[in-house]
Design an enzyme around this catalytic site. Structure first.
Site, PDB file in Angstrom:
ATOM      1  N   PRO A 263       0.832  -1.203   0.000  1.00  0.00           N
ATOM      2  CA  PRO A 263       0.000   0.000   0.000  1.00  0.00           C
ATOM      3  C   PRO A 263       0.867   1.252   0.000  1.00  0.00           C
ATOM      4  CG  PRO A 263       0.174  -0.864   2.212  1.00  0.00           C
ATOM      5  CD  PRO A 263       0.921  -1.833   1.325  1.00  0.00           C
ATOM      6  N   SER A 264       0.263   2.380  -0.323  1.00  0.00           N
ATOM      7  CA  SER A 264       1.008   3.642  -0.306  1.00  0.00           C
ATOM      8  C   SER A 264       1.151   4.177   1.106  1.00  0.00           C
ATOM      9  CB  SER A 264       0.329   4.679  -1.205  1.00  0.00           C
ATOM     10  OG  SER A 264      -1.031   4.842  -0.832  1.00  0.00           O
ATOM     11  N   HIS A 269      -6.963   0.367   4.142  1.00  0.00           N
ATOM     12  CA  HIS A 269      -7.914   1.132   3.350  1.00  0.00           C
ATOM     13  C   HIS A 269      -8.231   0.354   2.080  1.00  0.00           C
ATOM     14  CE1 HIS A 269      -3.872   2.317   1.995  1.00  0.00           C
ATOM     15  NE2 HIS A 269      -4.418   2.607   0.812  1.00  0.00           N
TER      16      HIS A 269
END
Length: 329
Positions: A263-264, A269
């Site tokens: 994920p970033s 999320h």
């Protein structure tokens, strides 16, 4: 280099114009009455540009406190067309300069009015070296991360990073972006907030992009998920699709719902995009469909703890160096 110099000259001209209009650099205010987000911007480099996506990524310096300067990353992209506005424009017989004409084919230059010539501008300020490198063009390499690699290489790397996700907590605590929330389930264990991603201008559902952010903290990524998190994931899937249907009239089978790995940012999320939208980050080496994640955890609670996960890393990524140093790639 020649392109960068040209951009720098244009940037200096804009700076001088702003100074003349506002009695000094950095004095210009936004339409909302706040300080201009890019006071005295000076271009340092063009990090990357895409003619296909009509996007350019810039690194520059802006005026900070006193005589200090700050690094800034600026992302500029052309706003998507809106059918009604374009139809009105063409219906008014706008001036069109012919560029090429061959039988039934014609190419023309048309200058749209200001309201159709918006440039969405994202500003990251102050930008760190990590931000600057993130948007710099780099070669990418595939990593096949085994469960043991995650424990021995990736997790220690994540825990060694100082990247703050306070901005995520600000959203969850409604200290920021509260007016953008589309849907809320406030349960601290199995709830989430749904709000538009900044990549979406919210003007057309064809490129819909929303993010569901888990209320529960401490879930960094896919690797942390077990069967204990199924109620949370099912809530995001069911309630998220229902909220989008109610607000945007898109059915569940018109949506792409997925998680990124890596994920970033390391707080759970989930991405919701319109199925027809060619959104960034939907490639097979990064996106994992939420429905598949749920099914995998239903079959095996430790699925993502042990599963080999394949993803791409840029050549300047510090995590790639960790894998190289460990002899894993």
């Amino acid at each position: 280099m020649e392109h960068s110099n040209t951009m720098a000259e244009k940037g200096e001209k804009r700076k001088r114009d702003d100074e003349a209009d506002n009695n000094g650099p950095g004095k210009k205010e936004t339409s909302a009455g706040g300080e201009h987000p890019l006071p005295g911007f000076r271009l340092s480099a063009v990090l990357r540009e895409s003619a296909r996506d009509k996007t350019i990524f810039l690194h520059g310096k802006v005026n900070g406190d006193g005589e200090a300067t700050e690094d800034a990353v600026v992302i500029m992209e052309r706003a998507p067309f809106q059918a009604e506005s374009v139809s009105n424009l063409l219906g008014n017989n706008p001036a069109m300069t012919v560029q090429l004409k061959n039988d039934i084919y014609g190419v023309y230059h048309l200058s749209p009015p200001a309201e159709l010539n918006d440039i969405k501008t994202t500003v990251i300020r102050p930008a760190t070296e990590k931000h600057i490198k993130k948007y710099l063009h780099q070669e990418v390499y595939l990593i096949q991360e085994k469960g043991e690699d995650y424990k021995n290489i990736t997790l220690p790397f994540i825990e060694s990073q100082s990247s703050s996700i306070q901005w995520v907590y600000n959203i969850l605590e409604k200290k920021a972006e509260a007016d953008r929330i589309v849907y809320e389930n406030s349960d601290p264990e199995n709830g989430f907030l749904l709000l538009p991603d900044f990549k979406w201008n919210q003007k057309q559902v064809e490129d819909l992009y929303l993010i569901a952010i888990s209320q529960k903290r401490g879930i960094k990524s896919l690797r942390d998920l077990t069967a204990d998190h199924l109620p949370l994931l099912r809530n995001i899937l069911q309630e998220g699709t229902e909220a989008i249907l109610k607000r945007y009239k898109l059915q569940a089978n018109q949506l792409r719902i997925f998680l990124h790995y890596q994920p970033s940012y390391y707080h759970l999320h989930v991405h919701f995009t319109a199925l027809g939208h060619d959104a960034p980050g939907i490639t097979v080496e990064r996106a994992h469909l939420l429905s598949d994640v749920i099914q995998n955890l239903e079959m095996n609670s430790r699925y993502y703890e042990t599963r080999t996960l394949t993803y791409a890393l840029r050549e300047d990524d510090a995590l790639l160096k960790c894998f190289k140093d460990s002899g894993k790639c």
